[in-house]
Design an enzyme around this catalytic site. Structure first.
Site, mmCIF file in Angstrom:
data_model
loop_
_atom_site.group_PDB
_atom_site.id
_atom_site.type_symbol
_atom_site.label_atom_id
_atom_site.label_comp_id
_atom_site.label_asym_id
_atom_site.label_seq_id
_atom_site.Cartn_x
_atom_site.Cartn_y
_atom_site.Cartn_z
ATOM 1 N N TYR A 11 0.822 -1.217 0.000
ATOM 2 C CA TYR A 11 0.000 0.000 0.000
ATOM 3 C C TYR A 11 0.855 1.267 0.000
ATOM 4 C CZ TYR A 11 -3.320 3.451 1.920
ATOM 5 O OH TYR A 11 -4.077 4.562 2.151
ATOM 6 N N ASP A 30 9.880 -7.134 -3.955
ATOM 7 C CA ASP A 30 8.682 -7.546 -3.223
ATOM 8 C C ASP A 30 8.429 -9.013 -3.527
ATOM 9 O OD1 ASP A 30 5.819 -7.772 -2.311
ATOM 10 O OD2 ASP A 30 6.039 -5.601 -2.100
ATOM 11 N N GLY A 35 1.515 -7.840 -1.187
ATOM 12 C CA GLY A 35 1.493 -6.785 -2.194
ATOM 13 C C GLY A 35 0.924 -7.282 -3.513
ATOM 14 N N TYR A 140 4.565 -6.858 16.906
ATOM 15 C CA TYR A 140 4.733 -5.962 15.757
ATOM 16 C C TYR A 140 5.478 -4.695 16.170
ATOM 17 C CZ TYR A 140 3.606 -2.395 12.310
ATOM 18 O OH TYR A 140 3.688 -1.363 11.404
ATOM 19 N N LYS A 144 9.580 -3.438 15.233
ATOM 20 C CA LYS A 144 9.983 -2.158 14.656
ATOM 21 C C LYS A 144 10.961 -1.426 15.576
ATOM 22 C CE LYS A 144 7.488 -1.972 10.814
ATOM 23 N NZ LYS A 144 8.028 -1.728 9.474
ATOM 24 N N ASN A 169 -1.925 6.478 11.180
ATOM 25 C CA ASN A 169 -2.882 5.745 10.345
ATOM 26 C C ASN A 169 -2.820 6.227 8.900
ATOM 27 O OD1 ASN A 169 -4.617 4.077 12.380
ATOM 28 N ND2 ASN A 169 -4.427 6.089 13.305
ATOM 29 N N LEU A 189 -10.037 1.317 9.406
ATOM 30 C CA LEU A 189 -11.394 1.844 9.556
ATOM 31 C C LEU A 189 -11.972 2.408 8.270
ATOM 32 C CD1 LEU A 189 -13.822 2.666 11.289
ATOM 33 C CD2 LEU A 189 -12.588 4.768 11.878
ATOM 34 N N PHE A 207 -16.367 0.409 18.489
ATOM 35 C CA PHE A 207 -16.033 -0.145 19.793
ATOM 36 C C PHE A 207 -15.831 0.990 20.809
ATOM 37 C CE2 PHE A 207 -14.684 -3.213 16.612
ATOM 38 C CZ PHE A 207 -15.296 -4.365 17.072
#
Length: 321
Positions: A11, A30, A35, A140, A144, A169, A189, A207
């Site tokens: 993305y 890649d 992807g 995760y 990083k 985001n 979202l 939520f």
């Protein structure tokens, strides 16, 4: 000289490639696990292979004059990282170590690293700066953070320079409508809401409605994917001309948008009404997560150009196709 984009079929990687090819020669590496080859701009050179494959990396660094590496290739689902920690450490840390070793071996000195707000964990502040303590709460985020530390250690020993970009985001799609956000399964979202409005989901779940925010729903920081791409390019150019090196920057809009704001904007731009299932809070969801991007604005000159309406309008254009 060319730029190697690892994860350039994903993305954010594909949007960065689309911006890069206007000025630079680009090589994309890649393995297409998550992807899509069709997202890679035709002006880029595509090499299918794994990040941790020494033979593939040797071939790339020998064949092309690589001046810098943009590294987007990683597993990035928080929930999955809890279920499959070894997979995340193997791919996000182990394979990246192979890449870094090959960069040193071949004399490639510039590295732009795609990091994440997940390194902060659940901070005790609403506005997150680069000085906010990092306490990742899942594999995760920890994977990083490990690479961030490795880069800092390398810079003390080798003629090697890096920029770490912690973004929040990513959202939206390229203004051309040619490429956009596509995950399987989808966990973000905005595309979830748009898929629902297109009839691809029966409802959407919200939520928590009792947070200490203006409308009771969580507030998050959303950045257009092209703004993120520009930040990577400006970081590279800042390193190339000697203005910046070995630094960490947040990428955010500095304000944040609530879940309800996202839904209402999607409804307004699509002309459709959502069916919403209001559910209890999820464990570990902070009320507000917003990034300060003052540091990168002052040192590199980056600031986001897209507001929420522009972000969602571009995403709607993409998903509608």
């Amino acid at each position: 000289m060319a730029i190697l984009v690892c994860g350039g079929a994903g993305y954010i990687g594909s949007h960065t490639v689309k911006e890069l090819v206007n000025t630079y020669d680009v090589v994309v590496l890649d393995n297409l696990t998550t992807g899509f080859e069709k997202l890679i701009d035709s002006k880029a050179t595509f090499v299918k292979g794994d990040l941790g494959d020494q033979v593939v990396l040797d071939e790339i660094f020998t064949t092309y004059k690589i001046d810098a590496v943009f590294h987007f290739a990683a597993n990035s689902l928080v929930g999955e990282s809890v279920e499959k920690p070894l997979t995340y450490y193997r791919n996000n840390v182990g394979a990246t170590l192979v890449l870094l070793e090959k960069m040193i071996e071949h004399g490639v000195k510039r590295f732009i690293f795609s990091s994440t707000a997940a390194t902060y964990g659940i901070p005790n502040t609403d506005i997150i700066t680069e000085e906010t303590a990092t306490h990742p709460i899942n594999p995760y985020g920890r994977s990083k953070q490990m690479i961030e530390q490795i880069l800092a250690d390398m810079a003390h020993v080798y003629d090697f320079h890096y920029i770490v970009l912690r973004y929040f985001n990513a959202a939206g799609a390229h203004e051309s409508g040619e490429i956009g956000e596509s995950h399987d399964p989808e966990s973000h979202l905005i595309p979830i809401v748009l898929q629902h409005l297109l009839g691809q989901r029966k409802k959407i779940s919200v939520f928590g409605t009792d947070y200490e925010t203006a409308d009771g729903t969580c507030v998050r920081d959303y950045i257009h994917v092209t703004d993120l791409a520009r930040a990577h390019i400006l970081s590279y150019e800042g390193m190339a001309d000697g203005r910046v090196a070995n630094n960490v920057y947040n990428l955010g809009n500095g304000a944040g948008y609530s879940v309800n704001e996202i839904i209402r904007t999607c409804e307004r731009l699509s002309g459709k009404q959502a069916t919403i299932d209001y559910a209890p809070r999820r464990a570990g969801d902070p009320a507000i997560l917003v990034a300060s991007s003052q540091k990168i604005n002052e040192e590199i000159g980056w600031k986001p150009d897209f507001d929420l309406t522009a972000i969602i309008a571009s995403a709607w254009k993409w998903h509608s196709k």
